[in-house]
Design a protein around this motif. Sequence first.
Motif, short mmCIF file in Angstrom:
data_model
loop_
_atom_site.label_atom_id
_atom_site.label_comp_id
_atom_site.label_asym_id
_atom_site.label_seq_id
_atom_site.Cartn_x
_atom_site.Cartn_y
_atom_site.Cartn_z
N LEU A 127 -32.51 -9.18 51.13
CA LEU A 127 -31.79 -9.61 49.93
C LEU A 127 -32.41 -10.87 49.32
N LYS A 128 -32.91 -11.76 50.18
CA LYS A 128 -33.58 -12.96 49.67
C LYS A 128 -34.81 -12.61 48.84
N GLY A 129 -35.48 -11.52 49.25
CA GLY A 129 -36.69 -11.11 48.56
C GLY A 129 -36.44 -10.26 47.34
N GLY A 130 -35.17 -9.97 47.05
CA GLY A 130 -34.85 -9.23 45.84
C GLY A 130 -34.54 -7.76 46.04
N MET A 131 -34.31 -7.30 47.28
CA MET A 131 -33.94 -5.91 47.49
C MET A 131 -32.63 -5.62 46.76
N PRO A 132 -32.59 -4.54 45.96
CA PRO A 132 -31.34 -4.19 45.28
C PRO A 132 -30.21 -3.98 46.28
N GLN A 133 -29.00 -4.36 45.89
CA GLN A 133 -27.86 -4.29 46.80
C GLN A 133 -27.64 -2.86 47.31
N TRP A 134 -27.78 -1.86 46.42
CA TRP A 134 -27.52 -0.49 46.84
C TRP A 134 -28.54 -0.02 47.87
N LYS A 135 -29.77 -0.52 47.75
CA LYS A 135 -30.79 -0.14 48.74
C LYS A 135 -30.50 -0.80 50.08
N TYR A 136 -29.99 -2.02 50.03
CA TYR A 136 -29.65 -2.72 51.28
C TYR A 136 -28.52 -1.98 52.01
N VAL A 137 -27.49 -1.60 51.28
CA VAL A 137 -26.35 -0.88 51.89
C VAL A 137 -26.83 0.44 52.47
N ASN A 139 -29.84 1.20 53.45
CA ASN A 139 -30.69 0.88 54.60
C ASN A 139 -29.86 0.66 55.85
N ARG A 140 -28.80 -0.14 55.71
CA ARG A 140 -27.97 -0.48 56.87
C ARG A 140 -27.24 0.77 57.38
N PHE A 141 -26.73 1.60 56.47
CA PHE A 141 -26.01 2.81 56.89
C PHE A 141 -26.94 3.78 57.60
N LEU A 142 -28.10 4.05 56.99
CA LEU A 142 -29.04 5.00 57.60
C LEU A 142 -29.53 4.49 58.94
N THR A 143 -29.80 3.21 59.04
CA THR A 143 -30.29 2.64 60.30
C THR A 143 -29.24 2.78 61.40
N PHE A 144 -27.97 2.53 61.05
CA PHE A 144 -26.89 2.66 62.03
C PHE A 144 -26.81 4.09 62.56
N VAL A 145 -26.83 5.07 61.66
CA VAL A 145 -26.72 6.47 62.06
C VAL A 145 -27.95 6.90 62.86
N GLU A 146 -29.14 6.47 62.40
CA GLU A 146 -30.36 6.86 63.10
C GLU A 146 -30.42 6.27 64.50
N ASN A 147 -29.97 5.05 64.66
CA ASN A 147 -29.94 4.46 66.00
C ASN A 147 -29.05 5.28 66.94
N LEU A 148 -27.94 5.78 66.42
CA LEU A 148 -27.05 6.61 67.23
C LEU A 148 -27.74 7.93 67.60
N LEU A 149 -28.38 8.56 66.64
CA LEU A 149 -29.00 9.87 66.87
C LEU A 149 -30.27 9.78 67.70
N LEU A 150 -31.04 8.72 67.50
CA LEU A 150 -32.32 8.59 68.19
C LEU A 150 -32.22 7.76 69.48
N GLY A 151 -31.08 7.16 69.71
CA GLY A 151 -30.90 6.38 70.92
C GLY A 151 -31.73 5.11 70.95
N ALA A 152 -32.00 4.53 69.78
CA ALA A 152 -32.80 3.31 69.69
C ALA A 152 -31.94 2.17 69.17
N LYS A 153 -32.56 0.98 69.05
CA LYS A 153 -31.83 -0.20 68.56
C LYS A 153 -32.69 -0.97 67.57
N LEU A 154 -33.25 -0.27 66.62
CA LEU A 154 -34.09 -0.91 65.63
C LEU A 154 -33.25 -1.55 64.53
N SER A 155 -33.78 -2.61 63.91
CA SER A 155 -33.06 -3.25 62.81
C SER A 155 -33.24 -2.47 61.52
#
Length: 262
Positions: A127-137, A139-155
Amino acid sequence: MYFGKKIVVVMPAYNAAKTVAKTVDEVHQQGIVDQMILVDDKSRDDTVAVASKLLGVSVHVHEKNKGYGGNQKTCYRLALEAGADIVIMLHPDYQYTPKLIPAIASIIANGLHPCVLGSRILGGYSLKGGMPQWKYVANRFLTFVENLLLGAKLSEYHTGYRGFSREILETLDLSTNSDDFIFDNEMLAQILWHGYTIGEVSCPTKYFPEASSINFRRSVKYGFGCLSVGLQYRLAKMGLWRPKMFTSRQVPAPGGTSSGSP
């Protein structure tokens, strides 16, 4: 060279004429890169003309546009043919700083992780670098779901700043992957499938008109693609389905580190 290993930076380029010189100059400043390979995916601007004049850059031009994933396939093939021990993928649009190259190379060269991602989320740089708010949201949603499905803990799974050991690139069968943006996600899923670990470093990022970015429609398509990759991975782990991207290679990975199919 770094710890006796050849460092090759690959740059998948598309309409990067305004930023490629600045990117290459900063790569040189890091002092450890042995070779830069730029693959132009049929740009509509002067990317090839500008890049061809830059010191230390080998330019390869696609006769027709192959897509972001198709571009990376060429990048990694050329890097391996050049004898790379460590390959760092950096966009030539200067969205990601080349100053992290030594850190990424060090983690791989020292055997800590064979894959390292430059994360825009760690440190709050997105967000500091100018990422649009919708892309940030998204990103966070997809990462949360992918961590569950892939069994990883990536940011995050969606950064375009990545480093790989030669072993990983020789183990994965990238030919089965998409030529579109979902290639990035498929590649990370394959890395986890083969039992490799993935490290992350905090990465400042900039969003500006010259920086590459996909539009909302393609972002939606990419998002559903990410969910599909995660679901395929989970079904393959459960033994219910075996997509081509998660099959074992016939030739064992160098050094025997890869775990093959679970």
